[in-house]
Scaffold this active site. Structure first.
Site, PDB file in Angstrom:
ATOM      1  CG  PHE A 130      -1.878   0.908   1.160  1.00 50.70           C
ATOM      2  CD1 PHE A 130      -3.249   0.917   0.298  1.00 50.70           C
ATOM      3  CD2 PHE A 130      -1.976   2.224   1.812  1.00 50.70           C
ATOM      4  CE1 PHE A 130      -4.083   1.870   0.008  1.00 50.70           C
ATOM      5  CE2 PHE A 130      -2.996   3.196   1.858  1.00 50.70           C
ATOM      6  CZ  PHE A 130      -3.930   3.114   0.733  1.00 50.70           C
ATOM      7  CG  ASP A 199      -0.455  -2.222   6.909  1.00 49.10           C
ATOM      8  OD1 ASP A 199      -1.534  -2.656   7.194  1.00 49.10           O
ATOM      9  OD2 ASP A 199      -0.287  -1.274   6.111  1.00 49.10           O
ATOM     10  CE1 TYR A 224      -9.514   3.156   6.234  1.00 49.50           C
ATOM     11  CE2 TYR A 224      -8.507   4.164   7.943  1.00 49.50           C
ATOM     12  CZ  TYR A 224      -8.380   3.818   6.592  1.00 49.50           C
ATOM     13  OH  TYR A 224      -7.439   3.988   6.058  1.00 49.50           O
ATOM     14  CE  LYS A 225      -7.924  -0.448   4.896  1.00 50.10           C
ATOM     15  NZ  LYS A 225      -8.625   0.540   3.719  1.00 50.10           N
ATOM     16  NE  ARG A 387     -10.056  -2.327  -3.359  1.00 51.59           N
ATOM     17  CZ  ARG A 387      -9.553  -1.849  -2.155  1.00 51.59           C
ATOM     18  NH1 ARG A 387      -8.632  -2.447  -1.439  1.00 51.59           N
ATOM     19  NH2 ARG A 387     -10.135  -0.942  -1.648  1.00 51.59           N
TER      20      ARG A 387
END
Length: 428
Positions: A130, A199, A224-225, A387
């Site tokens: 990322f 991560d 937040y995911k 995605r």
């Protein structure tokens, strides 16, 4: 054998995790396949946040640091999160952002790795990691005169040379959904004296993680995911106890704010680190945001009675298997490829389809039909990506069937060619 809509409804009727859906606010008619980017709103969140604002802040004011236990909220949430990532009580803090926490742990890891081996001047990461992780690493390496080496997944093992200080990887790739073998890569790196940072942004709450089982060194992740803490929710940081309490000041994380002080309300001029993971706190904590995150974590506490992460993983794999099979059966001939591994051991909780052209427009056409996924631009390894994230807390098998049916209709009709679907938004 073809799976029918009736088959999917039967699977939903037999799903032991189905009651968890009632914990969330899902807009009517929306099939939400973007929980790997922003999780759904827990029903308890609005009332909890309102109570924090109106009563704890509005009525009780500054007393709430004590009476509402605001002060220890980062650690209490960390303890609640710990079982999801294979950590122990007192080892996790919910605080700051992923980028800030990565800066802390990468700084500390470099200090530790290079203390006895100054020749270790390299950080290794995956080229498709990322971007924020790579930006943080790039900045730190530039500041310290070190090198950042970016490699392909198949090149990681060969890159673990004696000049490497830190291996920094994301457990589940944000673009493809491919999942690393954390234990194997950690062991390979540590056998060569290299520290490992993981991560967990696309792992925590989606796939079982065992940081202690893998003997990892450091980990960070966002709230937040899959944890459903809300937009910009506080992140989390974990440090293995063998590193967290190192006494020498040169091993400290660099953001030595007052919340990480051993006695923050003594207000002394010199910094004295708090013990353990508490020293990875920095400034005053965002209490309203942390309170919202707690509502997301509470759903995982409820899920424990239904089988916990093992049951969630079983359902996640079943959902993604079904999606892949239905896409290949019903959307053939439209140029779609598969970037996500079929092997369960190598797959996170998302499915990423590829298309050489117009992937963005297809996603926008689906969103207009209230099937919400997202788009990621391709790189040298893959074309552009459609995605789709699968959150087993609130998604069902009928959702998967209907999502693929909408995708088939979008492709067969060519409605993605409409001009409005080809106008790029700021957030994709």
């Amino acid at each position: 054998m073809t799976t029918t809509l009736q088959d999917c409804r039967a699977l939903d009727a037999q799903d032991p995790l189905a009651p968890l859906r009632a914990h969330f606010t899902l807009p009517p008619g929306v099939i939400y396949l973007d929980g790997n980017s922003l999780g759904v709103l827990p029903k308890a969140t609005a009332a909890r946040v309102a109570d924090v604002v109106a009563r704890e802040w509005g009525a009780d004011l500054i007393q709430s640091w004590n009476t509402a236990s605001w002060f220890d909220l980062p650690q209490r949430l960390g303890d609640q999160l710990a079982p999801l990532i294979g950590a122990r009580p007192g080892e996790v803090m919910c605080t700051d952002t992923t980028s800030i926490n990565l800066f802390k742990v990468l700084s500390a890891a470099l200090n530790i790795a290079r203390a006895d081996s100054p020749a270790r001047r390299r950080v290794v990461s995956e080229r498709s990691n990322f971007p924020t992780d790579l930006y943080i690493a790039e900045g730190l390496c530039q500041e310290r005169g070190l090198d950042l080496l970016l490699v392909e997944p198949g090149e990681i093992a060969a890159s673990l040379t004696p000049d490497v200080a830190v291996l920094m990887l994301t457990h589940v790739n944000y673009r493809t959904g491919a999942m690393h073998d954390m234990a194997a890569l950690t062991a390979a790196a540590q056998a060569r004296g290299i520290l490992c940072i993981w991560d967990l942004c696309h792992s925590a709450g989606a796939v079982p993680v065992d940081l202690h089982g893998a003997n990892a060194d450091f980990a960070v992740g966002c709230g937040y995911k899959y944890l459903n803490g809300g937009p910009g929710a506080p992140a989390f940081v974990w440090v293995h106890p063998r590193h967290a309490d190192r006494p020498d000041a040169k091993f400290l994380q660099p953001l030595s704010g007052w919340w990480g002080h051993a006695a923050p309300f003594a207000f002394t001029p010199g910094y004295q680190p708090a013990p353990g993971i508490t020293r990875y706190l920095c400034g005053t904590q965002p209490i309203i945001s942390l309170s919202a995150l707690q509502c997301g974590l509470d759903v995982f506490t409820a899920a424990e009675a239904l089988g916990g992460m093992a049951a969630l993983r079983t359902k996640s794999l079943a959902l993604t298997d079904l999606f892949i099979a239905l896409v290949e059966e019903r959307c053939a001939g439209h140029g779609l490829g598969l970037a996500t591994p079929r092997d369960h051991a190598q797959r996170g909780s998302q499915v990423c389809l590829t298309r050489a052209e117009y992937a963005y427009a297809i996603v926008q056409a689906l969103i207009a039909r209230r099937v919400v996924g997202d788009f990621r631009k391709g790189d040298g390894a893959y074309p552009d990506i459609l995605r789709f994230g699968f959150t087993p807390l609130y998604l069902g098998f009928e959702d998967v069937w209907n999502a693929v049916e909408h995708l088939r209709q979008v492709l067969d009709s060519g409605e993605w060619q409409r001009p409005e679907f080809n106008q790029r938004n700021a957030v994709t």
